[in-house]
Design an enzyme around this catalytic site. Sequence first.
Site, PDB file in Angstrom:
ATOM      1  N   HIS A  93       1.027  -1.062   0.032  1.00 24.92           N
ATOM      2  CA  HIS A  93       0.312   0.105   0.392  1.00 24.92           C
ATOM      3  C   HIS A  93       0.882   1.235   0.050  1.00 24.92           C
ATOM      4  O   HIS A  93       2.353   1.240   0.417  1.00 24.92           O
ATOM      5  CB  HIS A  93      -1.000   0.254   1.180  1.00 24.92           C
ATOM      6  CG  HIS A  93      -1.982  -1.045   1.207  1.00 24.92           C
ATOM      7  ND1 HIS A  93      -2.088  -1.853   2.373  1.00 24.92           N
ATOM      8  CD2 HIS A  93      -2.933  -1.297   0.538  1.00 24.92           C
ATOM      9  CE1 HIS A  93      -3.040  -2.901   1.836  1.00 24.92           C
ATOM     10  NE2 HIS A  93      -3.637  -2.228   0.968  1.00 24.92           N
TER      11      HIS A  93
ATOM     12  N   ASP B 145       2.139   2.435   2.911  1.00 25.28           N
ATOM     13  CA  ASP B 145       3.165   1.226   4.114  1.00 25.28           C
ATOM     14  C   ASP B 145       4.831   1.239   3.187  1.00 25.28           C
ATOM     15  O   ASP B 145       5.507   1.474   4.024  1.00 25.28           O
ATOM     16  CB  ASP B 145       2.941  -0.767   3.185  1.00 25.28           C
ATOM     17  CG  ASP B 145       1.528  -1.543   3.269  1.00 25.28           C
ATOM     18  OD1 ASP B 145       1.643  -0.927   4.896  1.00 25.28           O
ATOM     19  OD2 ASP B 145       1.389  -1.891   2.255  1.00 25.28           O
TER      20      ASP B 145
HETATM   21  C1  3MF Z   1      -9.231  -6.576   0.187  1.00 26.28           C
HETATM   22  C2  3MF Z   1      -8.417  -7.035  -0.255  1.00 26.28           C
HETATM   23  C3  3MF Z   1      -7.380  -6.119  -0.439  1.00 26.28           C
HETATM   24  C4  3MF Z   1      -6.814  -5.799  -1.220  1.00 26.28           C
HETATM   25  C5  3MF Z   1      -5.503  -4.520  -0.617  1.00 26.28           C
HETATM   26  C6  3MF Z   1      -4.996  -4.751  -2.335  1.00 26.28           C
HETATM   27  C7  3MF Z   1      -5.879  -5.416   1.930  1.00 26.28           C
HETATM   28  O1  3MF Z   1     -10.394  -7.519   0.341  1.00 26.28           O
HETATM   29  O2  3MF Z   1      -8.317  -7.831  -0.795  1.00 26.28           O
HETATM   30  O3  3MF Z   1      -5.785  -6.086   1.209  1.00 26.28           O
HETATM   31  O4  3MF Z   1      -6.057  -6.731  -2.178  1.00 26.28           O
HETATM   32  O5  3MF Z   1      -5.826  -3.628  -0.333  1.00 26.28           O
HETATM   33  O6  3MF Z   1      -5.462  -3.562  -3.297  1.00 26.28           O
END
Ligand code: 3MF
Length: 348
Positions: free
Chosen positions: A51, A54
């Site tokens: 993210h 992150d």
């Molecule tokens: C939510 C997700 C997310 C996305 C991530 C990447 C937190 O159901 O799957 O995981 O995969 O944000 O865009």
Amino acid sequence: MTSPTTYRFSFGPWNISEGNDPFGPEIRAAFPHEKKLALFRTLGFEGVQFHDDDVVPGLDECTPGQMLRRAAEVKTALDDEGLIPEFVAPRLWFAAQTVDGAYTANSAADRAYARDRTRKCIDIARALDCKAVVLWFSREGTYIREAKDPKLAYVRLLESINAMLDYDPEIEIWIEPKPNEPTDQAYVPTVGHAVALSYASKAPHRVKGLIESAHALLAGLDPSDEMAFALAHDKLGSVHLNDQNGLKYDQDKNFGGANLRVAFNQVRVLEENGYGRRGEFVGLDIKAMRTQRGSPVTEHLKASRELFLLLVEKVRTLDRALVEQFRDARDYEALELYVLRHLMGTKP
Ligand code: 3MF
Ligand code: MG
């Protein structure tokens, strides 16, 4: 004969978690974010999903200079560990400005925040030398149908995608569809919606899909068919392999943990269509069980990777001539028994 695909795996730092869920707080000791990168290689992973925050914690409060300096540090850390950043995703569901969605929020100021945050995410991706941005449309949807104009919402999503394509001439956008959670109904619930947006965009070759197994299952669809649909359009940017036991909350279970045959068919579709041969990663998006002791928890990632590779062997040892024979004879009863025996390692 082409040589077999050597698969490369990725996961995101959020997959190593402290076990909090909507009903309880963290139950494992926190594992420092910076130390997570050192784990990837030892676990058999070389791709990192990020993210934007992150990479740059506190992104909204950073100056552009601070943001790029921090991204450069992370790039050095990745290089030191021999890791590749697979994608960066704007986290558009935490801030107060994204309570009502991001690109589809009813407030113009909130939509402007989302566009601005997305540009920062692209800048971070470029600073990491990463070619893709993932859009999971977390809060782009509604809790009640009357809350938004749904046609206008799709127009706004398309405009936002086009703005991203304009902002950077090279970046790819991978849309990760999900039908619900946290909203009641999300826009872009399936890969068909994502592919339609791609073709409607100003650079269709740069807009692809990322299929998450659990998300497809939550939409009542088979993940392998969702993957096949994207592959048929040459638009499978990546995958988030995991599993899901029926229509419940988004479980992010171990790959194959709920349904081995559904997992097998995902691997089969990927392997039979040469997924991975152009550097695509086998991405995982898996939550460790809250019950698991220790810190950091990594068993779920190891297990899912191993299961994928075991299923690759099952795909490679499937008797294709026999499958064709059953298809020609339209004997799907016999085909099914053969597949199940093969999965169980039972000789006919
Ligand atoms: C939510 C997700 C997310 C996305 C991530 C990447 C937190 O159901 O799957 O995981 O995969 O944000 O865009
Ligand atoms: Mg995901």
